[in-house]
Every structure is written in C-alpha cells, then in structure tokens.
Design a protein around this motif. Structure first.
Motif, PDB file in Angstrom:
ATOM      1  N   UNK A 166      30.391  86.897  74.137  1.00  0.00           N
ATOM      2  CA  UNK A 166      29.876  85.533  73.971  1.00  0.00           C
ATOM      3  C   UNK A 166      30.364  84.927  72.663  1.00  0.00           C
TER       4      UNK A 166
ATOM      5  N   UNK B  21      32.430  82.011  77.141  1.00  0.00           N
ATOM      6  CA  UNK B  21      32.210  83.414  77.496  1.00  0.00           C
ATOM      7  C   UNK B  21      33.519  84.015  78.003  1.00  0.00           C
TER       8      UNK B  21
ATOM      9  N   UNK C 252      31.635  76.162  79.085  1.00  0.00           N
ATOM     10  CA  UNK C 252      30.704  75.235  79.729  1.00  0.00           C
ATOM     11  C   UNK C 252      30.433  74.076  78.783  1.00  0.00           C
TER      12      UNK C 252
ATOM     13  N   UNK D 201      29.505  77.608  73.782  1.00  0.00           N
ATOM     14  CA  UNK D 201      29.264  77.959  75.192  1.00  0.00           C
ATOM     15  C   UNK D 201      30.483  78.549  75.883  1.00  0.00           C
TER      16      UNK D 201
ATOM     17  N   UNK E 154      35.466  81.381  80.412  1.00  0.00           N
ATOM     18  CA  UNK E 154      34.558  80.323  80.898  1.00  0.00           C
ATOM     19  C   UNK E 154      34.091  79.477  79.733  1.00  0.00           C
TER      20      UNK E 154
ATOM     21  N   UNK F   2      32.430  72.958  84.019  1.00  0.00           N
ATOM     22  CA  UNK F   2      32.876  74.312  83.699  1.00  0.00           C
ATOM     23  C   UNK F   2      34.392  74.403  83.733  1.00  0.00           C
TER      24      UNK F   2
END
Lengths: 187, 149
Positions: free
Chosen positions: A94, A100, A115, A98, A113, A49
């Motif tokens: 979103x 956010x 991921x 991946x 974030x 992350x």
C-alpha cells in the motif's frame, strides 16, 4: 374568487417560487447522485480506477525484489504505507495516494491500482447517503419538507384547462400510477 | 496571506488526524485477531477491540474493510450495514482499531455454488465449482466503533 382566496392563491405561488429557488442546489445534488447511485452495479459512482498489469519473468522473488522491480514499471510514491501477504501467493503493498501494488507469485504478475475519488460525485453521493450525519440530517429533512410543499402546492397553482381538474389532474394521476405499479411489487 | 497559511496548516492538521466512526474505541485492551478466530465460542457476543492494518476496503459503498491479522496469511472482514459507517478507500495500508463483536454465518454447499454462479454471471469469468466441497463458515466483525489512524 373572493379576496381572501385570491390572497391565499398569491401567497401559495410566492411560497412555491421561493421554496423552489431554495431547493435548486439540493435538487441538483440529490438528482445527480441519485442517477449515479442507481447505476452502481454498472460503474463505481464514487471512484475512478486506474489498473495496469505487467507480466514478470517466472522466478522466485523476495518482497524487496518485487518492490524494486515494480518501480521500473510503474510510477510509485517513494514511501509505502504497509505491506501484507494475503496468502503465500499474493502480496499487497500500500502506497499513499490510494495506490496499491499486488504481486501474484504463481502468475508472476504485478497489478497496479490507483483509485481517484470523483471530485463532485464522491461528495454528492456522500451527501445523498447521509455519510455526514449531524447537521446534514436537519438540512436534508428541511429539503424533504420543501419538496413535499412544492408537490402539494403545485396542485393549487394553476386554474382552468391546465389546472388540477383537467390536464394537471391527468398528469398527477400518471405520476401516482407509475410508483404505485412498483409499490405493489415490493413484498 | 497569514490567514491563508493558517487555513492551509489547519487543513493539513485535520487530514492527519485519526478518523473515527460510531462509538469511541477503547484501545487499552486489545484482542489479537488470531486469538479471536482461534476460539470463536469464547468470544461469542463478547465486545472486544481488535487492531490491524487495513488491507482492503469496499470501493462501492465503503461498508466493509479487511484487517490483517497478527497471524500470517489471516485477515478479518469488518462489516457494517450500508450507510452506518462509510470507510474511506484511503484507509488501505493504515492501522485501524475496531470495537465490536464477532459474527459467523455458515453457508451450505448449494448456497456457495449459487453465489459462485451469480458472481461468474456478473463478472463474466467462469466459476471454479470444484473448489466448493462442502459447507463453509464465514466470520465477520460487526463494529460499534472504528478508528483509522
């Protein structure tokens, strides 16, 4: 040793050797993912992350203004997938890949974030916990039987002072006592 | 070269397909999440299909997701037993459907305090126990089938 016994002894060794080779790939997958999953309270074994936080000036913003300001701070994909106000203070946006974006209105903070799945471990762990089901069940069942054979056949592999009646026996006993100690702690 | 192009296009097509878990989801009759949560008794043990944008996914085991409700500031957790279904992180922001039943659990004030203290111990952040004023009921949706579009 009679000829029949010798043949069985040799057959056992050959099978142990070949099944051992067959099991190498499976063992690497299960051993590495076992290590990774054992410590999942300390780290995320599947994903890495990337997190960044930016403090904004304390002023009222619409979700569109938040999005446009976020582009000044983070490298965001052009198109978003969707957005959702979790509560009056928290907006989640979103993006593909991946990614956010979280806007905390009361703290005037932007959280980024991203991921990324760990290339090998994500897949190894998926196999370990049987995410695939279907044919993987059969393949891993066969591997379990192979392991069982490797363990039992090892008892008859060596004779003499390294065999089951001497050193091998002591080591086998240690290998039984360790799990037995934990076995009785499970209620 | 043609084979490679075909393989790539196949891969692209595959990745754009919906992902399904468990039994087939029936999208013909949808129950709004707000309706489900507004009348819990009516839907108790009744199998329904819900739809929502995925707002969160368990990043450790993929054992839960959160669906945004049709009502503002409301969401519902979709929870499976570890390993029964593994929801991908990439589901965030996508529309998903789940067929299953609503489940609720009530925790006493003492239990909630104990949970908060354990969480604080684990994360190293202080627990705000003043927010825990009494027992609370938590709702979870237990799916038999899920489709992520």
């Amino acid at each position: 040793m009679s000829k029949k016994k010798k043949n069985l002894f040799l057959l056992n060794r050959s099978l142990h050797r070949d099944i051992g080779y067959l099991s190498i790939g499976f063992t690497i997958i299960f051993a590495l993912s076992g290590l990774a999953l054992n410590h999942r309270d300390d780290w995320n074994p599947n994903y890495s992350m990337q997190r960044k936080v930016v403090k904004l000036s304390p002023e009222e913003r619409s979700s569109e203004e938040v999005l446009s300001e976020a582009k000044n701070h983070f490298s965001l994909p052009e198109k978003m997938k969707g957005k959702f106000w979790v509560d009056p203070n928290q907006l989640k946006v979103f993006y593909p890949q991946d990614t956010t974006l979280i806007y905390l209105k009361d703290k005037s903070e932007l959280h980024f974030e991203k991921i990324t799945p760990r290339f090998l471990l994500r897949r190894f762990n998926g196999l370990h916990v049987n995410e695939l089901k279907s044919y993987w069940i059969a393949a891993s069942d066969i591997y379990s039987l192979c392991l069982l054979y490797l363990a039992l056949s090892a008892l008859f592999m060596v004779k003499g002072k390294y065999g089951i009646k001497e050193r091998g026996g002591i080591l086998t006993l240690i290998g039984l006592i360790i799990p037995a100690f934990f076995f009785f702690q499970i209620i | 070269m043609k084979k490679i192009a075909l393989l790539i296009s196949l891969l692209v097509c595959t990745t754009s397909f919906a992902q399904s878990f468990g039994k087939k989801v029936s999208k013909s009759e949808l129950t709004p999440i707000s309706e489900l949560l507004a009348d819990v008794k009516k839907f108790e043990k009744k199998e329904v299909t819900i739809k929502g944008m995925v707002t969160n996914v368990c990043s450790m085991r993929g054992c839960w997701m959160e669906f945004a409700s049709d009502k503002e500031y409301q969401s519902l957790r979709i929870k499976v037993r570890d390993g029964d279904m593994v929801f991908p992180i990439s589901a965030k922001g996508k529309i998903a459907y789940a067929t299953g039943t609503l489940n609720h659990t009530t925790f006493s004030k003492d239990q909630l305090i104990s949970f908060a203290q354990k969480r604080a111990e684990k994360t190293g952040k202080p627990a705000d126990l003043s927010k825990i004023t009494g027992p609370e009921t938590y709702y979870q949706f237990i799916p038999v089938g899920v489709t992520i579009e």
